[in-house]
Design a protein around this motif. Structure first.
Motif, PDB file in Angstrom:
ATOM      1  N   LYS A 189      43.400 113.134  -6.546  1.00  0.00           N
ATOM      2  CA  LYS A 189      44.342 113.866  -7.678  1.00  0.00           C
ATOM      3  C   LYS A 189      45.865 113.905  -7.036  1.00  0.00           C
ATOM      4  O   LYS A 189      46.561 113.765  -7.756  1.00  0.00           O
ATOM      5  N   LEU A 192      46.729 110.429  -7.198  1.00  0.00           N
ATOM      6  CA  LEU A 192      47.251 109.913  -8.621  1.00  0.00           C
ATOM      7  C   LEU A 192      48.822 110.596  -9.199  1.00  0.00           C
ATOM      8  O   LEU A 192      49.340 109.982  -9.934  1.00  0.00           O
ATOM      9  N   PHE A 193      48.749 111.991  -8.694  1.00  0.00           N
ATOM     10  CA  PHE A 193      49.920 112.484  -9.129  1.00  0.00           C
ATOM     11  C   PHE A 193      51.358 111.774  -8.762  1.00  0.00           C
ATOM     12  O   PHE A 193      52.417 111.761  -9.359  1.00  0.00           O
ATOM     13  N   SER A 195      51.354 108.511  -7.934  1.00  0.00           N
ATOM     14  CA  SER A 195      51.167 107.190  -8.423  1.00  0.00           C
ATOM     15  C   SER A 195      51.931 106.968  -9.721  1.00  0.00           C
ATOM     16  O   SER A 195      51.907 107.811 -10.571  1.00  0.00           O
ATOM     17  N   ARG A 196      52.498 105.665 -10.049  1.00  0.00           N
ATOM     18  CA  ARG A 196      53.117 105.298 -11.352  1.00  0.00           C
ATOM     19  C   ARG A 196      51.900 105.540 -12.480  1.00  0.00           C
ATOM     20  O   ARG A 196      50.986 104.654 -12.114  1.00  0.00           O
ATOM     21  N   ARG A 197      52.497 105.774 -13.556  1.00  0.00           N
ATOM     22  CA  ARG A 197      51.423 105.824 -14.691  1.00  0.00           C
ATOM     23  C   ARG A 197      51.249 104.240 -15.161  1.00  0.00           C
ATOM     24  O   ARG A 197      52.076 103.354 -15.112  1.00  0.00           O
ATOM     25  N   ARG A 198      50.024 104.106 -15.804  1.00  0.00           N
ATOM     26  CA  ARG A 198      49.589 102.795 -16.180  1.00  0.00           C
ATOM     27  C   ARG A 198      49.610 101.530 -15.263  1.00  0.00           C
ATOM     28  O   ARG A 198      49.810 100.528 -15.829  1.00  0.00           O
ATOM     29  N   SER A 199      49.613 101.995 -14.135  1.00  0.00           N
ATOM     30  CA  SER A 199      49.715 100.995 -12.978  1.00  0.00           C
ATOM     31  C   SER A 199      48.212 100.516 -12.461  1.00  0.00           C
ATOM     32  O   SER A 199      47.448 101.397 -12.941  1.00  0.00           O
ATOM     33  N   LYS A 201      47.191 100.704  -9.582  1.00  0.00           N
ATOM     34  CA  LYS A 201      46.666 101.528  -8.520  1.00  0.00           C
ATOM     35  C   LYS A 201      46.087 103.065  -9.252  1.00  0.00           C
ATOM     36  O   LYS A 201      45.124 103.419  -8.953  1.00  0.00           O
ATOM     37  N   SER A 202      47.019 103.447 -10.364  1.00  0.00           N
ATOM     38  CA  SER A 202      46.584 104.858 -11.201  1.00  0.00           C
ATOM     39  C   SER A 202      45.273 104.513 -11.748  1.00  0.00           C
ATOM     40  O   SER A 202      44.284 105.230 -11.917  1.00  0.00           O
ATOM     41  N   TYR A 203      45.064 103.356 -12.464  1.00  0.00           N
ATOM     42  CA  TYR A 203      43.778 103.138 -13.169  1.00  0.00           C
ATOM     43  C   TYR A 203      42.599 103.015 -12.040  1.00  0.00           C
ATOM     44  O   TYR A 203      41.589 103.526 -12.302  1.00  0.00           O
ATOM     45  N   LYS A 206      41.948 106.424 -11.044  1.00  0.00           N
ATOM     46  CA  LYS A 206      41.361 107.268 -12.215  1.00  0.00           C
ATOM     47  C   LYS A 206      39.669 107.299 -12.045  1.00  0.00           C
ATOM     48  O   LYS A 206      38.783 108.009 -12.459  1.00  0.00           O
TER      49      LYS A 206
END
Length: 244
Positions: A189, A192-193, A195-199, A201-203, A206
């Motif tokens: 978590k 994830l906080f 990390s860049r959204r929709r990247s 790495k973020s995927y 998740k």
């Protein structure tokens, strides 16, 4: 009822999939497991350890305070030594309760109010030092502080007569991976906080978070089923079993 072979297979699979969960990952409760309410001389082990460790520390602190501040009475000096040990229990207890909350459902329900009990004992000891100055009351309060802050965490009882050391080991190993998966959830978590959204790495994070939550839920349910298999969940079920 979960069979030992089923537990062994489940643990072996977890060790293959998550070897890091069983390395440098310690559970600071339930070190000694006993059957029923009283298991002969084994019940004395945590009390002997507590006397060797905490009683000697409180006496040493009391002697140091008395020599460092001669204006303080001997009772208050030793009372402050006892209070220091109580405050140490209060400091570490929330961490142990946190471990329980995320690794043992039944045990957490039994001991989650321990910090409140310790807070009451500490308050009474402070009043005793300031006003009452009763050596007997101090001894009683210190006894309960050791019981709540050390003995009840070190010793886990109410196991059924048919339980054995192998089952105790299995239970502790399941609890280790329960708490490890919880720590990994927090770690993921946090990653994830930041990390860049929709990247990509973020995927991936998740997806990993979803798997870790599923693992934690699965192991927590398994731990609870294990407890029900070879442990009395509370004092009422233990007494009911004795009455049969």
């Amino acid at each position: 009822m979960i069979q030992d072979k089923q537990t062994a297979i489940f643990l072996e699979q977890l060790k293959l999939l998550y070897p890091a969960a069983f390395k440098h990952n310690y559970i600071f409760y339930g070190m000694m497991k006993t059957k029923g309410m009283l298991d002969e001389l084994k019940e004395l082990v945590p009390w002997i350890l507590a006397a060797m460790i905490f009683l000697s520390i409180s006496m040493s602190l009391g002697s140091y305070i008395a020599s460092a501040w001669p204006q303080i009475s001997e009772f208050r000096a030793h009372g402050l030594g006892v209070l220091a040990v109580m405050l140490f229990f209060m400091l570490v207890t929330p961490f142990i309760i946190k471990q329980m909350k995320h690794s043992s459902i039944s045990l957490y329900k039994q001991l989650c109010n321990t910090p409140i009990k310790l807070a009451g004992i500490i308050l009474l000891q402070a009043v005793n030092i300031a006003y009452i100055e009763s050596a007997f009351l101090q001894s009683v309060l210190f006894f309960f502080a050791i019981s709540f802050g050390f003995v009840r965490f070190y010793k886990e009882n109410l196991f059924r007569e048919h339980s054995d050391n192998l089952q105790f080991h299995y239970l502790q190993e399941i609890r280790r991976i329960c708490f490890w998966s919880y720590k990994q959830i927090l770690k993921t978590k946090c990653q994830l906080f930041f990390s860049r959204r929709r990247s990509e790495k973020s995927y991936l994070l998740k997806q990993n978070l979803k798997q870790l939550k599923a693992l934690h839920d699965k192991t927590m349910r398994f731990e609870n089923q294990l407890c029900k298999s070879f442990k009395h969940i509370n004092l009422e079920t233990y007494l009911d079993d004795l009455m049969k």
